[in-house]
Write a protein that holds these residues in place. Structure first.
Motif, PDB file in Angstrom:
ATOM      1  N   VAL A  74      17.751   6.124  94.726  1.00  0.00           N
ATOM      2  CA  VAL A  74      17.609   6.834  95.307  1.00  0.00           C
ATOM      3  C   VAL A  74      17.891   6.791  95.897  1.00  0.00           C
ATOM      4  CG1 VAL A  74      15.253   8.290  95.603  1.00  0.00           C
ATOM      5  CG2 VAL A  74      15.193   6.748  93.743  1.00  0.00           C
ATOM      6  N   HIS A  75      18.988   7.756  96.956  1.00  0.00           N
ATOM      7  CA  HIS A  75      19.316   7.729  97.976  1.00  0.00           C
ATOM      8  C   HIS A  75      18.600   7.808  99.474  1.00  0.00           C
ATOM      9  CE1 HIS A  75      21.227   8.585 102.246  1.00  0.00           C
ATOM     10  NE2 HIS A  75      21.718   7.646 101.718  1.00  0.00           N
ATOM     11  N   SER A  76      17.289   7.166 100.371  1.00  0.00           N
ATOM     12  CA  SER A  76      15.916   7.806 100.156  1.00  0.00           C
ATOM     13  C   SER A  76      16.768   7.685 102.764  1.00  0.00           C
ATOM     14  CB  SER A  76      15.199   6.960 100.718  1.00  0.00           C
ATOM     15  OG  SER A  76      14.408   6.961  98.601  1.00  0.00           O
ATOM     16  N   PRO A  77      16.968   7.961 103.138  1.00  0.00           N
ATOM     17  CA  PRO A  77      17.457   7.909 104.425  1.00  0.00           C
ATOM     18  C   PRO A  77      16.279   7.312 105.406  1.00  0.00           C
ATOM     19  CG  PRO A  77      17.271  10.370 104.161  1.00  0.00           C
ATOM     20  CD  PRO A  77      17.195   9.502 102.825  1.00  0.00           C
ATOM     21  N   LYS A  78      16.760   6.480 106.327  1.00  0.00           N
ATOM     22  CA  LYS A  78      16.187   5.797 107.549  1.00  0.00           C
ATOM     23  C   LYS A  78      17.168   7.238 108.812  1.00  0.00           C
ATOM     24  CE  LYS A  78      15.172   1.681 109.774  1.00  0.00           C
ATOM     25  NZ  LYS A  78      15.778   0.481 109.959  1.00  0.00           N
ATOM     26  N   PHE A  79      18.210   7.068 108.663  1.00  0.00           N
ATOM     27  CA  PHE A  79      18.287   7.674 110.560  1.00  0.00           C
ATOM     28  C   PHE A  79      18.180   9.499 109.859  1.00  0.00           C
ATOM     29  CE2 PHE A  79      19.521   3.359 110.301  1.00  0.00           C
ATOM     30  CZ  PHE A  79      19.033   2.647 111.641  1.00  0.00           C
ATOM     31  N   GLU A  80      18.549  10.486 110.650  1.00  0.00           N
ATOM     32  CA  GLU A  80      18.165  11.365 110.484  1.00  0.00           C
ATOM     33  C   GLU A  80      19.818  12.334 110.234  1.00  0.00           C
ATOM     34  OE1 GLU A  80      17.181  15.429 110.390  1.00  0.00           O
ATOM     35  OE2 GLU A  80      16.052  13.842 110.528  1.00  0.00           O
ATOM     36  N   PHE A  81      21.041  10.976 110.116  1.00  0.00           N
ATOM     37  CA  PHE A  81      22.838  11.993 110.006  1.00  0.00           C
ATOM     38  C   PHE A  81      22.519  10.904 108.503  1.00  0.00           C
ATOM     39  CE2 PHE A  81      23.050   7.875 111.961  1.00  0.00           C
ATOM     40  CZ  PHE A  81      23.853   6.333 110.487  1.00  0.00           C
ATOM     41  N   GLU A  82      22.169  10.965 108.144  1.00  0.00           N
ATOM     42  CA  GLU A  82      22.399  10.015 106.418  1.00  0.00           C
ATOM     43  C   GLU A  82      21.043  11.004 105.580  1.00  0.00           C
ATOM     44  OE1 GLU A  82      21.702   5.135 106.441  1.00  0.00           O
ATOM     45  OE2 GLU A  82      19.955   6.253 107.464  1.00  0.00           O
ATOM     46  N   ARG A  83      20.411  12.106 105.784  1.00  0.00           N
ATOM     47  CA  ARG A  83      20.473  13.082 105.699  1.00  0.00           C
ATOM     48  C   ARG A  83      20.663  14.406 104.378  1.00  0.00           C
ATOM     49  NH1 ARG A  83      15.105  14.087 105.458  1.00  0.00           N
ATOM     50  NH2 ARG A  83      15.107  16.336 106.142  1.00  0.00           N
ATOM     51  N   THR A  84      22.052  14.221 105.078  1.00  0.00           N
ATOM     52  CA  THR A  84      23.114  15.745 105.100  1.00  0.00           C
ATOM     53  C   THR A  84      24.077  15.627 103.365  1.00  0.00           C
ATOM     54  OG1 THR A  84      25.106  14.677 106.251  1.00  0.00           O
ATOM     55  CG2 THR A  84      23.432  15.553 107.858  1.00  0.00           C
ATOM     56  N   VAL A  85      23.614  16.259 102.529  1.00  0.00           N
ATOM     57  CA  VAL A  85      24.715  15.985 101.903  1.00  0.00           C
ATOM     58  C   VAL A  85      25.926  15.463 102.004  1.00  0.00           C
ATOM     59  CG1 VAL A  85      25.812  18.033 100.115  1.00  0.00           C
ATOM     60  CG2 VAL A  85      23.763  18.464 100.487  1.00  0.00           C
ATOM     61  N   GLU A  86      26.408  15.951 103.005  1.00  0.00           N
ATOM     62  CA  GLU A  86      28.093  15.225 103.022  1.00  0.00           C
ATOM     63  C   GLU A  86      28.097  13.629 103.439  1.00  0.00           C
ATOM     64  OE1 GLU A  86      26.899  18.040 105.050  1.00  0.00           O
ATOM     65  OE2 GLU A  86      27.921  19.711 103.934  1.00  0.00           O
ATOM     66  N   ALA A  87      27.292  13.730 104.334  1.00  0.00           N
ATOM     67  CA  ALA A  87      26.696  12.803 103.825  1.00  0.00           C
ATOM     68  C   ALA A  87      26.986  11.481 102.819  1.00  0.00           C
ATOM     69  CB  ALA A  87      25.880  11.665 105.569  1.00  0.00           C
ATOM     70  N   VAL A  88      25.915  11.628 102.236  1.00  0.00           N
ATOM     71  CA  VAL A  88      25.539  11.284 100.903  1.00  0.00           C
ATOM     72  C   VAL A  88      26.588  11.148 100.074  1.00  0.00           C
ATOM     73  CG1 VAL A  88      23.994  10.963  99.201  1.00  0.00           C
ATOM     74  CG2 VAL A  88      23.209  11.689 101.431  1.00  0.00           C
TER      75      VAL A  88
END
Length: 158
Positions: free
Chosen positions: A96-110
């Protein structure tokens, strides 16, 4: 009114109440919690299908709450690979990818993180932390087991 006399030794007092004097509590295995549904933006590594707990009934499900900027989460990914392979007939691992930082939220980053770290198990992209909150995760990584009957059984938080 009279004071009750304490006849226990200091060692007995330090040990606490005995089984005979302790109040009865329900057995651990009689307390069953229904696992919350898995909710997020999208599923990865499922062939394009959305999953529900009902789809996974009969399997043991290990939820790995992770984020790609957490070094301990990356170590856990490596530890899960042989477990997933050995128990693939009874165990489903869902990251379950649960981002800590804003830049970890994007579809591309995941997507890039899943590819970069060779994550082959199912991943639920949970940018709004809906599943994270439903399972009361508080730290990365957190591992949660769901038994074969869709009941939440235990947590291990970093």
């Amino acid at each position: 009114m009279t004071a009750q006399q304490n006849t226990s030794t200091p060692a007995e007092a330090a040990a606490g109440p005995t089984a005979a004097s302790a109040p009865a509590s329900p057995a651990r295995d009689t307390i069953r919690l229904r696992a919350p549904e898995l909710t997020g933006r999208r599923w990865i590594n499922t062939g394009g299908e959305d999953l529900t707990l009902r789809d996974l009934r009969g399997k043991i499900v290990l939820l790995d709450f992770w984020t790609f900027c957490c070094i301990n989460c990356l170590h856990v990914l490596d530890e899960l690979r042989p477990i997933e392979e050995k128990y693939s007939d009874v165990l489903v691992i869902i990251g379950v990818h649960s981002p800590k930082f804003e830049f970890e939220r994007t579809v591309e980053a995941v997507d890039q993180a899943v590819e970069r770290y060779g994550v082959e198990h199912i991943v639920l992209d949970d940018p709004d932390l809906v599943t994270w909150q439903a399972y009361t995760a508080r730290a990365w990584p957190t591992l949660t087991l769901i038994d074969r009957s869709e009941e939440h059984t235990s947590d291990l938080q970093s």
